[in-house]
Design a protein around this motif. Sequence first.
Motif, PDB file in Angstrom:
ATOM      1  N   ASP A 165       0.953  -1.295  -0.078  1.00  0.00           N
ATOM      2  CA  ASP A 165       0.061   0.060  -0.073  1.00  0.00           C
ATOM      3  C   ASP A 165       0.953   1.193  -0.020  1.00  0.00           C
ATOM      4  OD1 ASP A 165      -1.849   2.179   0.487  1.00  0.00           O
ATOM      5  OD2 ASP A 165      -2.982   1.037   2.159  1.00  0.00           O
ATOM      6  N   GLY A 166       0.717   2.180  -0.801  1.00  0.00           N
ATOM      7  CA  GLY A 166       1.368   3.243  -1.006  1.00  0.00           C
ATOM      8  C   GLY A 166       1.286   4.226   0.147  1.00  0.00           C
ATOM      9  N   ASP A 167       0.196   4.096   1.033  1.00  0.00           N
ATOM     10  CA  ASP A 167      -0.321   5.037   1.803  1.00  0.00           C
ATOM     11  C   ASP A 167       0.007   4.493   3.208  1.00  0.00           C
ATOM     12  OD1 ASP A 167      -1.115   7.001  -0.145  1.00  0.00           O
ATOM     13  OD2 ASP A 167      -3.032   6.040  -0.249  1.00  0.00           O
ATOM     14  N   PHE A 168       0.735   3.297   3.263  1.00  0.00           N
ATOM     15  CA  PHE A 168       0.916   2.565   4.509  1.00  0.00           C
ATOM     16  C   PHE A 168       1.320   3.333   5.623  1.00  0.00           C
ATOM     17  CE2 PHE A 168       3.708   0.158   7.220  1.00  0.00           C
ATOM     18  CZ  PHE A 168       2.794  -0.820   7.716  1.00  0.00           C
ATOM     19  N   ALA A 169       2.398   4.379   5.336  1.00  0.00           N
ATOM     20  CA  ALA A 169       3.067   4.987   6.513  1.00  0.00           C
ATOM     21  C   ALA A 169       1.925   5.727   7.030  1.00  0.00           C
ATOM     22  CB  ALA A 169       4.245   5.753   6.020  1.00  0.00           C
ATOM     23  N   GLU A 170       1.173   6.555   6.300  1.00  0.00           N
ATOM     24  CA  GLU A 170       0.256   7.464   6.463  1.00  0.00           C
ATOM     25  C   GLU A 170      -0.895   6.954   7.355  1.00  0.00           C
ATOM     26  OE1 GLU A 170      -2.884  10.838   5.055  1.00  0.00           O
ATOM     27  OE2 GLU A 170      -1.415   9.876   3.678  1.00  0.00           O
ATOM     28  N   ARG A 171      -1.370   5.454   6.824  1.00  0.00           N
ATOM     29  CA  ARG A 171      -2.584   4.967   7.666  1.00  0.00           C
ATOM     30  C   ARG A 171      -1.785   4.361   8.858  1.00  0.00           C
ATOM     31  NH1 ARG A 171      -5.597   1.677   2.618  1.00  0.00           N
ATOM     32  NH2 ARG A 171      -6.122   3.581   1.348  1.00  0.00           N
ATOM     33  N   CYS A 172      -0.487   3.896   9.049  1.00  0.00           N
ATOM     34  CA  CYS A 172      -0.038   3.398  10.058  1.00  0.00           C
ATOM     35  C   CYS A 172       0.017   4.454  11.384  1.00  0.00           C
ATOM     36  CB  CYS A 172       1.279   2.883   9.959  1.00  0.00           C
ATOM     37  SG  CYS A 172       2.022   2.104  11.294  1.00  0.00           S
ATOM     38  N   ARG A 173       0.195   5.600  10.903  1.00  0.00           N
ATOM     39  CA  ARG A 173       0.568   6.632  11.825  1.00  0.00           C
ATOM     40  C   ARG A 173      -0.905   6.968  12.315  1.00  0.00           C
ATOM     41  NH1 ARG A 173       4.056   9.129   8.369  1.00  0.00           N
ATOM     42  NH2 ARG A 173       2.416  10.183   7.220  1.00  0.00           N
ATOM     43  N   ASP A 174      -2.184   6.868  11.671  1.00  0.00           N
ATOM     44  CA  ASP A 174      -3.452   7.227  12.064  1.00  0.00           C
ATOM     45  C   ASP A 174      -3.937   6.118  13.055  1.00  0.00           C
ATOM     46  OD1 ASP A 174      -3.509   9.311  10.173  1.00  0.00           O
ATOM     47  OD2 ASP A 174      -4.760   8.474   8.809  1.00  0.00           O
ATOM     48  N   VAL A 175      -3.634   4.873  12.685  1.00  0.00           N
ATOM     49  CA  VAL A 175      -4.055   3.706  13.600  1.00  0.00           C
ATOM     50  C   VAL A 175      -3.255   3.804  14.993  1.00  0.00           C
ATOM     51  CG1 VAL A 175      -4.061   1.231  13.794  1.00  0.00           C
ATOM     52  CG2 VAL A 175      -4.631   2.122  11.618  1.00  0.00           C
ATOM     53  N   CYS A 176      -1.982   4.205  14.804  1.00  0.00           N
ATOM     54  CA  CYS A 176      -1.150   4.249  16.211  1.00  0.00           C
ATOM     55  C   CYS A 176      -1.776   5.421  16.986  1.00  0.00           C
ATOM     56  CB  CYS A 176       0.148   4.486  15.789  1.00  0.00           C
ATOM     57  SG  CYS A 176       1.109   2.964  15.191  1.00  0.00           S
ATOM     58  N   GLU A 177      -2.027   6.398  16.347  1.00  0.00           N
ATOM     59  CA  GLU A 177      -2.288   7.412  17.286  1.00  0.00           C
ATOM     60  C   GLU A 177      -3.758   7.401  17.513  1.00  0.00           C
ATOM     61  OE1 GLU A 177      -1.988  11.642  18.493  1.00  0.00           O
ATOM     62  OE2 GLU A 177      -0.708  10.163  17.852  1.00  0.00           O
ATOM     63  N   THR A 178      -4.534   6.636  16.950  1.00  0.00           N
ATOM     64  CA  THR A 178      -5.972   6.289  17.575  1.00  0.00           C
ATOM     65  C   THR A 178      -5.797   5.533  18.824  1.00  0.00           C
ATOM     66  OG1 THR A 178      -7.073   6.297  15.194  1.00  0.00           O
ATOM     67  CG2 THR A 178      -8.164   4.990  17.166  1.00  0.00           C
ATOM     68  N   TYR A 179      -4.929   4.630  18.713  1.00  0.00           N
ATOM     69  CA  TYR A 179      -4.594   3.660  19.985  1.00  0.00           C
ATOM     70  C   TYR A 179      -3.933   4.527  21.215  1.00  0.00           C
ATOM     71  CZ  TYR A 179      -5.631  -0.759  18.049  1.00  0.00           C
ATOM     72  OH  TYR A 179      -6.288  -1.955  17.752  1.00  0.00           O
ATOM     73  N   ARG A 180      -3.053   5.514  20.822  1.00  0.00           N
ATOM     74  CA  ARG A 180      -2.534   6.499  21.779  1.00  0.00           C
ATOM     75  C   ARG A 180      -3.387   7.157  22.535  1.00  0.00           C
ATOM     76  NH1 ARG A 180       2.517   6.718  18.806  1.00  0.00           N
ATOM     77  NH2 ARG A 180       1.829   7.910  17.519  1.00  0.00           N
ATOM     78  N   LEU A 181      -4.443   7.694  21.619  1.00  0.00           N
ATOM     79  CA  LEU A 181      -5.473   8.800  22.217  1.00  0.00           C
ATOM     80  C   LEU A 181      -6.621   7.779  22.871  1.00  0.00           C
ATOM     81  CD1 LEU A 181      -5.613  11.243  19.421  1.00  0.00           C
ATOM     82  CD2 LEU A 181      -4.446  11.519  21.579  1.00  0.00           C
ATOM     83  N   ALA A 182      -6.640   6.530  22.806  1.00  0.00           N
ATOM     84  CA  ALA A 182      -7.753   5.720  23.463  1.00  0.00           C
ATOM     85  C   ALA A 182      -8.085   5.803  24.934  1.00  0.00           C
ATOM     86  CB  ALA A 182      -7.663   4.450  22.946  1.00  0.00           C
ATOM     87  N   PRO A 183      -7.068   5.752  25.604  1.00  0.00           N
ATOM     88  CA  PRO A 183      -7.337   6.001  26.989  1.00  0.00           C
ATOM     89  C   PRO A 183      -7.718   7.532  27.414  1.00  0.00           C
ATOM     90  CG  PRO A 183      -4.996   4.779  26.661  1.00  0.00           C
ATOM     91  CD  PRO A 183      -5.682   5.595  25.217  1.00  0.00           C
ATOM     92  N   GLU A 184      -7.258   8.438  26.805  1.00  0.00           N
ATOM     93  CA  GLU A 184      -7.695   9.741  27.316  1.00  0.00           C
ATOM     94  C   GLU A 184      -9.045  10.098  26.431  1.00  0.00           C
ATOM     95  OE1 GLU A 184      -6.411  14.218  25.583  1.00  0.00           O
ATOM     96  OE2 GLU A 184      -4.833  12.783  25.569  1.00  0.00           O
ATOM     97  N   ARG A 185      -9.440   9.458  25.658  1.00  0.00           N
ATOM     98  CA  ARG A 185     -10.801   9.594  24.996  1.00  0.00           C
ATOM     99  C   ARG A 185     -11.833   8.930  26.010  1.00  0.00           C
ATOM    100  NH1 ARG A 185      -9.202   8.950  18.597  1.00  0.00           N
ATOM    101  NH2 ARG A 185      -8.723  11.247  18.454  1.00  0.00           N
ATOM    102  N   ALA A 186     -11.366   7.589  26.452  1.00  0.00           N
ATOM    103  CA  ALA A 186     -12.112   6.874  27.251  1.00  0.00           C
ATOM    104  C   ALA A 186     -12.543   7.660  28.571  1.00  0.00           C
ATOM    105  CB  ALA A 186     -11.733   5.540  27.503  1.00  0.00           C
TER     106      ALA A 186
END
Length: 218
Positions: A165-186
């Motif tokens: 996937d040519g957009d792998f790096a960008e999508r990977c950043r989005d997923v990792c950022e979602t996991y990082r923010l999950a506790p704060e959002r919870a």
Amino acid sequence: MPRCTPIPVSLTDKERTQLEALVRQHTTAQQLATRARIILAADAGTGVHETAATLQVSRSLVQRWRRRWRERADHPVLERLSDNPRSGTPPTFTPEQICAIIALACEPAVREGVKLARWTHEDLAEEAKARGIVDAISAHSIGRFLREVDLKAHRVQGWINTPRDGDFAERCRDVCETYRLAPERAAEGIETRSIDEMTGVQALERAAPTQSVRPGRL
């Protein structure tokens, strides 16, 4: 027996809402949920002994988190319930880099344009540096990352190679950022859910011809 002097706790409506949301969330770590319950019990006027008995924890634990909650009054709710930072060397590799290395191990084994029989940890380390994923990494670290996800690169073999996937790096950043923010959002009452986007999709035709079964294979 020494007496546990209760440390009074008074919550704002916003703090109470965030703590109750943490307790309700199924994804909240048990340790974090217990600390939230301790603070909610303190706000309700429940004593140390009763709180400890109800939550089946020690009285010293109840006292400790009541005290830390008051000491961290100027911090967000999630930080007030978190452990103190541990001493030692900070993580060397980011989640995005680790994901990129794991994705690399799932690709056909090709290094500097030369096809390899299989990936070795040494080859993966050199290729990760050549692609700019990391500046430096050892074969030992590569092996550790793959073991954590139970991936054996030398046993990965696909009969249809999907282009990267040519957009792998960008999508990977989005997923990792979602996991990082999950506790704060919870803590704010916002749920983070993982959903399969294509559960109803069925293969209507094959992308490659059917191959006959080899003798001795099922």
